[in-house]
Design a protein around this motif. Structure first.
Motif, PDB file in Angstrom:
ATOM      1  N   MET A  16      -5.562  39.645  -9.828  1.00 18.29           N
ATOM      2  CA  MET A  16      -6.597  40.566  -9.381  1.00 18.29           C
ATOM      3  C   MET A  16      -7.926  39.837  -9.196  1.00 18.29           C
ATOM      4  N   LEU A  17      -8.270  38.998 -10.144  1.00 17.60           N
ATOM      5  CA  LEU A  17      -9.527  38.269 -10.050  1.00 17.60           C
ATOM      6  C   LEU A  17      -9.516  37.313  -8.871  1.00 17.60           C
ATOM      7  N   THR A  18      -8.396  36.659  -8.643  1.00 16.51           N
ATOM      8  CA  THR A  18      -8.282  35.751  -7.508  1.00 16.51           C
ATOM      9  C   THR A  18      -8.451  36.515  -6.201  1.00 16.51           C
ATOM     10  N   GLN A  19      -7.825  37.667  -6.132  1.00 11.43           N
ATOM     11  CA  GLN A  19      -7.932  38.493  -4.934  1.00 11.43           C
ATOM     12  C   GLN A  19      -9.372  38.934  -4.711  1.00 11.43           C
ATOM     13  N   LEU A  20     -10.066  39.323  -5.787  1.00 10.65           N
ATOM     14  CA  LEU A  20     -11.460  39.742  -5.669  1.00 10.65           C
ATOM     15  C   LEU A  20     -12.352  38.581  -5.252  1.00 10.65           C
ATOM     16  N   ALA A  21     -12.065  37.414  -5.792  1.00  9.61           N
ATOM     17  CA  ALA A  21     -12.894  36.255  -5.455  1.00  9.61           C
ATOM     18  C   ALA A  21     -12.712  35.856  -4.002  1.00  9.61           C
ATOM     19  N   GLU A  30      -9.846  48.693  -4.327  1.00 10.92           N
ATOM     20  CA  GLU A  30      -9.090  49.940  -4.159  1.00 10.92           C
ATOM     21  C   GLU A  30      -7.597  49.653  -4.035  1.00 10.92           C
ATOM     22  N   LEU A  31      -7.236  48.603  -3.289  1.00 11.64           N
ATOM     23  CA  LEU A  31      -5.828  48.243  -3.151  1.00 11.64           C
ATOM     24  C   LEU A  31      -5.219  47.845  -4.492  1.00 11.64           C
ATOM     25  N   LEU A  32      -5.968  47.111  -5.285  1.00  8.65           N
ATOM     26  CA  LEU A  32      -5.454  46.721  -6.597  1.00  8.65           C
ATOM     27  C   LEU A  32      -5.253  47.929  -7.503  1.00  8.65           C
ATOM     28  N   VAL A  33      -6.198  48.878  -7.438  1.00  9.04           N
ATOM     29  CA  VAL A  33      -6.056  50.103  -8.231  1.00  9.04           C
ATOM     30  C   VAL A  33      -4.823  50.882  -7.773  1.00  9.04           C
ATOM     31  N   LEU A  34      -4.646  50.986  -6.466  1.00  9.63           N
ATOM     32  CA  LEU A  34      -3.492  51.722  -5.946  1.00  9.63           C
ATOM     33  C   LEU A  34      -2.175  51.039  -6.314  1.00  9.63           C
ATOM     34  N   ARG A  36      -1.652  49.232  -8.965  1.00 14.36           N
ATOM     35  CA  ARG A  36      -1.444  49.482 -10.389  1.00 14.36           C
ATOM     36  C   ARG A  36      -0.903  50.894 -10.599  1.00 14.36           C
ATOM     37  N   GLN A  37      -1.449  51.872  -9.874  1.00 14.02           N
ATOM     38  CA  GLN A  37      -0.959  53.249 -10.006  1.00 14.02           C
ATOM     39  C   GLN A  37       0.490  53.354  -9.569  1.00 14.02           C
ATOM     40  N   VAL A  38       0.849  52.665  -8.496  1.00 15.96           N
ATOM     41  CA  VAL A  38       2.240  52.683  -8.035  1.00 15.96           C
ATOM     42  C   VAL A  38       3.147  52.075  -9.087  1.00 15.96           C
ATOM     43  N   ALA A  39       2.690  50.987  -9.712  1.00 16.22           N
ATOM     44  CA  ALA A  39       3.511  50.357 -10.752  1.00 16.22           C
ATOM     45  C   ALA A  39       3.711  51.296 -11.938  1.00 16.22           C
ATOM     46  N   VAL A  40       2.662  52.026 -12.316  1.00 12.52           N
ATOM     47  CA  VAL A  40       2.784  52.987 -13.423  1.00 12.52           C
ATOM     48  C   VAL A  40       3.730  54.112 -13.038  1.00 12.52           C
ATOM     49  N   LEU A  41       3.581  54.613 -11.834  1.00 11.96           N
ATOM     50  CA  LEU A  41       4.446  55.714 -11.390  1.00 11.96           C
ATOM     51  C   LEU A  41       5.904  55.275 -11.280  1.00 11.96           C
ATOM     52  N   ARG A  42       6.153  54.040 -10.880  1.00 11.76           N
ATOM     53  CA  ARG A  42       7.525  53.547 -10.802  1.00 11.76           C
ATOM     54  C   ARG A  42       8.180  53.513 -12.176  1.00 11.76           C
ATOM     55  N   ARG A  43       7.406  53.232 -13.196  1.00  8.36           N
ATOM     56  CA  ARG A  43       7.972  53.224 -14.545  1.00  8.36           C
ATOM     57  C   ARG A  43       8.290  54.633 -15.025  1.00  8.36           C
ATOM     58  N   TRP A  70       6.671  44.191   2.075  1.00  7.95           N
ATOM     59  CA  TRP A  70       7.383  45.455   1.854  1.00  7.95           C
ATOM     60  C   TRP A  70       7.614  45.726   0.372  1.00  7.95           C
ATOM     61  N   ALA A  71       7.331  44.798  -0.472  1.00  6.19           N
ATOM     62  CA  ALA A  71       7.483  45.055  -1.907  1.00  6.19           C
ATOM     63  C   ALA A  71       6.496  46.107  -2.384  1.00  6.19           C
ATOM     64  N   ALA A  72       5.433  46.347  -1.619  1.00  2.00           N
ATOM     65  CA  ALA A  72       4.457  47.376  -1.978  1.00  2.00           C
ATOM     66  C   ALA A  72       5.048  48.778  -1.832  1.00  2.00           C
ATOM     67  N   PHE A  73       6.062  48.927  -0.987  1.00  2.00           N
ATOM     68  CA  PHE A  73       6.699  50.232  -0.813  1.00  2.00           C
ATOM     69  C   PHE A  73       7.584  50.559  -2.002  1.00  2.00           C
ATOM     70  N   PHE A  74       7.650  51.818  -2.342  1.00  2.00           N
ATOM     71  CA  PHE A  74       8.601  52.216  -3.380  1.00  2.00           C
ATOM     72  C   PHE A  74       9.897  52.704  -2.766  1.00  2.00           C
ATOM     73  N   VAL A  75      10.032  52.594  -1.431  1.00  2.00           N
ATOM     74  CA  VAL A  75      11.306  52.867  -0.769  1.00  2.00           C
ATOM     75  C   VAL A  75      11.795  51.555  -0.167  1.00  2.00           C
ATOM     76  N   THR A  76      13.071  51.409  -0.125  1.00  2.00           N
ATOM     77  CA  THR A  76      13.658  50.178   0.388  1.00  2.00           C
ATOM     78  C   THR A  76      13.868  50.286   1.899  1.00  2.00           C
TER      79      THR A  76
END
Length: 196
Positions: A16-21, A30-34, A36-43, A70-76
């Motif tokens: 995240m820090l590398t991406q921000l830098a 915003e993308l990083l927050v989203l 993270r939310q997707v990762a929480v929802l997947r669990r 495409w790894a960002a998608f929760f559908v294959t």
């Protein structure tokens, strides 16, 4: 276990820090927050309940996103292809016709009721015959159903009196028949005399 969890968290924070830098923009945060939310929802949610609008948006966005992301998608990709197959199948599946006879047009129903009202002595078979002569091939049972649903009685009941009217008119005669008798046959030895 705890060491691997700490390592995983440290790695994600560094990403995240590398991406921000690199970009330094609010969109990236915003993308990083989203993500993270997707990762929480997947669990928490094994299989999300997607509405048709969600499927359309995800399918359209999949065309814009390169395959390596495409790894960002929760559908294959297989799920996207299945949605496409179902859409095509629905498009090319013809609607099923309702079983049974087709419904009778409103104008023909009105004509049947008009013929029955203007000709009270006609039964459903006579009305059906007249319709055939006029060029409307209709079964007698269909004419009967139309009249029955409209509450029109069969022909004899439409013109004649009801049972109550009939019995009231015939009550005097019925009463006389039940209580008075006349012997009309000569008994032997009576000499042909008629008794009352």
């Amino acid at each position: 276990m705890a060491v691997s969890l700490v390592y995983l968290l440290l790695r994600q924070i560094l990403q995240m820090l590398t991406q921000l830098a690199r970009d330094g923009g609010a969109k990236d945060v915003e993308l990083l927050v989203l993500r993270r939310q997707v990762a929480v929802l997947r669990r928490q949610v094994h299989r999300p309940d997607l509405q048709p609008a969600d499927r359309v948006v995800l399918a359209a966005l999949s065309r814009l996103l390169p395959r390596q992301h495409w790894a960002a998608f929760f559908v294959t990709p297989a799920t996207l292809l299945r949605w496409h197959r179902q859409l095509i199948a629905r498009h090319w599946t013809y609607p099923h016709a309702r079983p049974g006879r087709p419904p009778v047009d409103r104008e023909i129903r009105e004509l049947v009721l008009r013929l029955a009202a203007e000709n009270p002595t006609w039964g459903h078979r006579r009305v059906q015959g007249e319709l055939v002569r006029l060029g409307y091939p209709l079964a007698a049972s269909t004419v009967w159903k139309i009249l029955h649903r409209a509450g029109v009685d069969p022909a004899p009941r439409r013109t004649g009196p009801t049972w109550k009217q009939f019995l009231t008119a015939q009550a005097h005669t019925i009463w006389a028949c039940d209580f008075f008798t006349v012997d009309s046959v000569n008994r032997p030895g009576s000499g042909g005399v008629l008794r009352l």
